[in-house]
Design a protein around this motif. Structure first.
Motif, PDB file in Angstrom:
ATOM      1  N   LEU A 106      29.046  49.279  37.656  1.00  0.00           N
ATOM      2  CA  LEU A 106      27.860  48.428  37.687  1.00  0.00           C
ATOM      3  C   LEU A 106      28.134  47.129  38.441  1.00  0.00           C
ATOM      4  CD1 LEU A 106      26.574  48.844  34.002  1.00  0.00           C
ATOM      5  CD2 LEU A 106      25.664  49.913  36.062  1.00  0.00           C
ATOM      6  N   ALA A 107      29.335  46.594  38.273  1.00  0.00           N
ATOM      7  CA  ALA A 107      29.667  45.314  38.903  1.00  0.00           C
ATOM      8  C   ALA A 107      29.911  45.447  40.400  1.00  0.00           C
ATOM      9  CB  ALA A 107      30.893  44.704  38.218  1.00  0.00           C
ATOM     10  N   TYR A 108      30.578  46.544  40.807  1.00  0.00           N
ATOM     11  CA  TYR A 108      31.001  46.662  42.205  1.00  0.00           C
ATOM     12  C   TYR A 108      30.537  47.961  42.860  1.00  0.00           C
ATOM     13  CZ  TYR A 108      34.019  42.789  40.894  1.00  0.00           C
ATOM     14  OH  TYR A 108      34.490  41.570  40.442  1.00  0.00           O
ATOM     15  N   GLY A 109      29.453  48.530  42.354  1.00  0.00           N
ATOM     16  CA  GLY A 109      28.960  49.778  42.916  1.00  0.00           C
ATOM     17  C   GLY A 109      28.556  49.669  44.367  1.00  0.00           C
ATOM     18  N   ASP A 110      28.185  48.448  44.819  1.00  0.00           N
ATOM     19  CA  ASP A 110      27.790  48.261  46.217  1.00  0.00           C
ATOM     20  C   ASP A 110      28.975  47.945  47.124  1.00  0.00           C
ATOM     21  OD1 ASP A 110      28.358  45.815  45.121  1.00  0.00           O
ATOM     22  OD2 ASP A 110      26.586  44.787  45.909  1.00  0.00           O
ATOM     23  N   ASP A 111      30.178  47.960  46.568  1.00  0.00           N
ATOM     24  CA  ASP A 111      31.397  47.695  47.341  1.00  0.00           C
ATOM     25  C   ASP A 111      32.412  48.791  47.015  1.00  0.00           C
ATOM     26  OD1 ASP A 111      33.703  46.782  48.526  1.00  0.00           O
ATOM     27  OD2 ASP A 111      33.625  44.762  47.660  1.00  0.00           O
ATOM     28  N   PRO A 112      32.332  49.953  47.698  1.00  0.00           N
ATOM     29  CA  PRO A 112      33.184  51.100  47.344  1.00  0.00           C
ATOM     30  C   PRO A 112      34.671  50.783  47.330  1.00  0.00           C
ATOM     31  CG  PRO A 112      31.476  51.747  48.898  1.00  0.00           C
ATOM     32  CD  PRO A 112      31.427  50.261  48.815  1.00  0.00           C
ATOM     33  N   GLY A 113      35.133  49.965  48.267  1.00  0.00           N
ATOM     34  CA  GLY A 113      36.554  49.637  48.293  1.00  0.00           C
ATOM     35  C   GLY A 113      36.996  48.898  47.048  1.00  0.00           C
ATOM     36  N   ARG A 114      36.235  47.874  46.682  1.00  0.00           N
ATOM     37  CA  ARG A 114      36.563  47.116  45.471  1.00  0.00           C
ATOM     38  C   ARG A 114      36.386  47.980  44.231  1.00  0.00           C
ATOM     39  NH1 ARG A 114      36.229  41.802  44.269  1.00  0.00           N
ATOM     40  NH2 ARG A 114      37.784  41.502  45.900  1.00  0.00           N
ATOM     41  N   ALA A 115      35.341  48.818  44.200  1.00  0.00           N
ATOM     42  CA  ALA A 115      35.109  49.687  43.041  1.00  0.00           C
ATOM     43  C   ALA A 115      36.273  50.644  42.833  1.00  0.00           C
ATOM     44  CB  ALA A 115      33.807  50.459  43.219  1.00  0.00           C
ATOM     45  N   ASN A 116      36.784  51.237  43.920  1.00  0.00           N
ATOM     46  CA  ASN A 116      37.923  52.145  43.800  1.00  0.00           C
ATOM     47  C   ASN A 116      39.174  51.407  43.331  1.00  0.00           C
ATOM     48  OD1 ASN A 116      36.507  54.433  44.578  1.00  0.00           O
ATOM     49  ND2 ASN A 116      36.989  54.180  46.747  1.00  0.00           N
ATOM     50  N   ALA A 117      39.372  50.190  43.854  1.00  0.00           N
ATOM     51  CA  ALA A 117      40.535  49.410  43.435  1.00  0.00           C
ATOM     52  C   ALA A 117      40.456  49.059  41.951  1.00  0.00           C
ATOM     53  CB  ALA A 117      40.628  48.139  44.286  1.00  0.00           C
ATOM     54  N   VAL A 118      39.261  48.692  41.501  1.00  0.00           N
ATOM     55  CA  VAL A 118      39.081  48.362  40.083  1.00  0.00           C
ATOM     56  C   VAL A 118      39.317  49.600  39.218  1.00  0.00           C
ATOM     57  CG1 VAL A 118      37.336  47.761  38.364  1.00  0.00           C
ATOM     58  CG2 VAL A 118      37.582  46.366  40.429  1.00  0.00           C
ATOM     59  N   THR A 119      38.807  50.755  39.667  1.00  0.00           N
ATOM     60  CA  THR A 119      39.045  51.999  38.929  1.00  0.00           C
ATOM     61  C   THR A 119      40.532  52.278  38.812  1.00  0.00           C
ATOM     62  OG1 THR A 119      36.933  52.956  39.639  1.00  0.00           O
ATOM     63  CG2 THR A 119      38.637  54.483  38.917  1.00  0.00           C
ATOM     64  N   THR A 120      41.260  52.099  39.905  1.00  0.00           N
ATOM     65  CA  THR A 120      42.714  52.283  39.866  1.00  0.00           C
ATOM     66  C   THR A 120      43.353  51.330  38.863  1.00  0.00           C
ATOM     67  OG1 THR A 120      42.682  52.904  42.212  1.00  0.00           O
ATOM     68  CG2 THR A 120      44.809  52.335  41.270  1.00  0.00           C
ATOM     69  N   GLY A 121      42.888  50.088  38.835  1.00  0.00           N
ATOM     70  CA  GLY A 121      43.419  49.115  37.890  1.00  0.00           C
ATOM     71  C   GLY A 121      43.150  49.495  36.447  1.00  0.00           C
ATOM     72  N   VAL A 122      41.933  49.982  36.182  1.00  0.00           N
ATOM     73  CA  VAL A 122      41.597  50.412  34.819  1.00  0.00           C
ATOM     74  C   VAL A 122      42.486  51.579  34.392  1.00  0.00           C
ATOM     75  CG1 VAL A 122      39.805  51.459  33.378  1.00  0.00           C
ATOM     76  CG2 VAL A 122      39.225  49.571  34.902  1.00  0.00           C
ATOM     77  N   LEU A 123      42.676  52.545  35.286  1.00  0.00           N
ATOM     78  CA  LEU A 123      43.528  53.695  34.969  1.00  0.00           C
ATOM     79  C   LEU A 123      44.965  53.257  34.728  1.00  0.00           C
ATOM     80  CD1 LEU A 123      42.213  56.318  37.572  1.00  0.00           C
ATOM     81  CD2 LEU A 123      41.671  56.181  35.138  1.00  0.00           C
ATOM     82  N   ALA A 124      45.482  52.370  35.597  1.00  0.00           N
ATOM     83  CA  ALA A 124      46.861  51.902  35.448  1.00  0.00           C
ATOM     84  C   ALA A 124      47.044  51.135  34.148  1.00  0.00           C
ATOM     85  CB  ALA A 124      47.249  51.030  36.641  1.00  0.00           C
ATOM     86  N   ALA A 125      46.091  50.263  33.830  1.00  0.00           N
ATOM     87  CA  ALA A 125      46.189  49.473  32.599  1.00  0.00           C
ATOM     88  C   ALA A 125      46.084  50.359  31.362  1.00  0.00           C
ATOM     89  CB  ALA A 125      45.096  48.407  32.577  1.00  0.00           C
ATOM     90  N   SER A 126      45.169  51.329  31.395  1.00  0.00           N
ATOM     91  CA  SER A 126      44.999  52.218  30.249  1.00  0.00           C
ATOM     92  C   SER A 126      46.241  53.074  30.026  1.00  0.00           C
ATOM     93  CB  SER A 126      43.770  53.114  30.461  1.00  0.00           C
ATOM     94  OG  SER A 126      42.593  52.344  30.564  1.00  0.00           O
TER      95      SER A 126
END
Length: 408
Positions: free
Chosen positions: A363-383
């Protein structure tokens, strides 16, 4: 300093104990299925990124009803509404039958959950300060994924006292309520007031019929679908309709009823939510492509570092600190079965963000695919990091508990 009184854990009713056990079993299985779906998404995305993205973005639905959506949007706004409906029922059950029915008894998990939302957001903002668009992602590290967390707890620490599992489940319910509030308030891009009012009216009608003990799936299913549709086109995220309908569902059994509508809905819908809806969402959200560039972004982008710090450090400090504060202020007393090291382990476990963190990230970065993918990677790494750290500490605590029992 006021004298501490023992208000956690209190003796639960037989009804609540049964519901707690059922919830733990279902969410544990759901956590395993979700993990498999996540692995499948990562494998597919890294083997054939184009085909994975083509699947996510295929469009279908009636355009005349403003429902010509991409598949990942159908999953995010549709299937995930089922998950939040179950979450709404959990919140209602907790407030009526569970720990949250008495604010004094609920002080420990409530304060822990609230602090566990505030502190991660503050740490995120501190770490990401100055990065472009950083302010949009402050809510990403606020959430705890109860399915993954309970799965880790069940696999690594099934011998731990039930009070620890109950604390995790109850604080996660408060966490879910906070997350859906944040989504409703802060992630509404535009507002169709007429559609919103129609959705609210339909949800209220659903609640009135529930209160009057009107029965019949043929009544409630169309109402639920129309409520979802009205909220979806209003601009408010459609998952809000799910949690609202869950909160409106009756949790008391009426004359001639063996179980309440909430119990029946939970019995039939939870397996679908835990075993299909959430894993499909995980599959559609977790498919990030690993490359030297993406991994480099993960360790240089302050937004991603803020998400990781918020989930791993912030969740631990927030949940553990909130629980400690509740005891320190005399609002609660830690069970004799537990040690603060047990609370430390489960506080680290709360750093498993996943489902709601991924949703807020989209929802926060859906209009910025690069940032959205990076954030997803961060969430996965942190989890993943939180899972491993908590599992190691929990295994140590299990051995200590078993040794203490042998000594007795």
């Amino acid at each position: 300093m006021p004298r501490a009184v023992e208000i956690w854990p209190f003796r639960p009713t037989v009804r609540y104990t049964r519901q707690l056990a059922e919830a733990l079993r279902a969410e544990t299985v759901g956590g395993v299925v979700m993990l498999l779906a996540t692995v499948a998404a990562l494998v597919w995305a890294n083997v054939s990124a184009d085909s994975y993205e083509a699947l996510r973005t295929v469009r279908f639905g009636p355009g005349s009803l403003h429902l010509d959506l991409e598949l990942y949007r159908w999953v995010q706004n549709g299937l995930l509404t089922v998950f939040f409906f179950v979450a709404g029922i959990e919140v209602k059950e907790e407030f009526v039958h569970g720990e949250l029915s008495n604010l004094r008894k609920a002080a420990l998990p409530i304060l822990a959950a609230i602090a566990g939302m505030i502190v991660p957001a503050l740490i995120y903002l501190a770490v990401s300060a100055g990065a472009p668009g950083a302010s949009r992602g402050w809510a990403i590290p606020m959430a705890t994924d109860i399915a993954f967390a309970l799965a880790v707890l069940a696999v690594t620490a099934s011998a731990m006292p039930a009070a620890l599992r109950a604390f995790l489940l109850t604080s996660a319910v408060v966490d879910d309520l906070g997350a859906i509030t944040v989504i409703a308030v802060f992630f509404t891009r535009h507002l169709n007031l007429l559609a919103l009012l129609a959705g609210v009216a339909l949800i209220v009608l659903y609640g009135v019929l529930q209160a009057r003990r009107v029965r019949g799936l043929w009544i409630y299913l169309p109402l639920a679908l129309l409520s979802w549709y009205s909220i979806e086109i209003s601009g408010v995220h459609a998952t809000v309709a799910g949690v609202a309908l869950g909160l409106m569902t009756r949790v008391h059994s009426g004359p001639g009823e063996e179980s309440s509508p909430a119990e029946r809905a939970d019995h039939y819908i939870r397996p679908f939510s835990a075993g299909f809806a959430v894993p499909v969402f995980a599959f559609m959200s977790a498919g990030v492509v690993f490359s030297a560039e993406s991994l480099g972004t993960m360790v240089t982008d302050r937004v991603v570092l803020g998400v990781i710090a918020g989930l791993i450090v912030g969740k631990f400090l927030g949940v553990f600190g909130g629980a400690w504060l509740a005891v320190r202020l005399g609002l609660a007393k830690l069970s004799e079965e537990l040690h603060w090291r047990d609370m430390a382990a489960v506080s680290i476990l709360a750093g498993i963000g996943f489902t709601v963190s991924l949703l807020i990230g989209n929802l926060a970065y859906g209009d910025d695919p690069g940032r959205a993918n990076a954030v997803t990677t961060g969430v996965l790494a942190a989890s993943l990091t939180a899972s491993v750290l908590a599992a190691l500490l929990l295994r140590v605590r299990v051995r200590n508990h078993l040794n203490a029992q042998d000594d007795v």
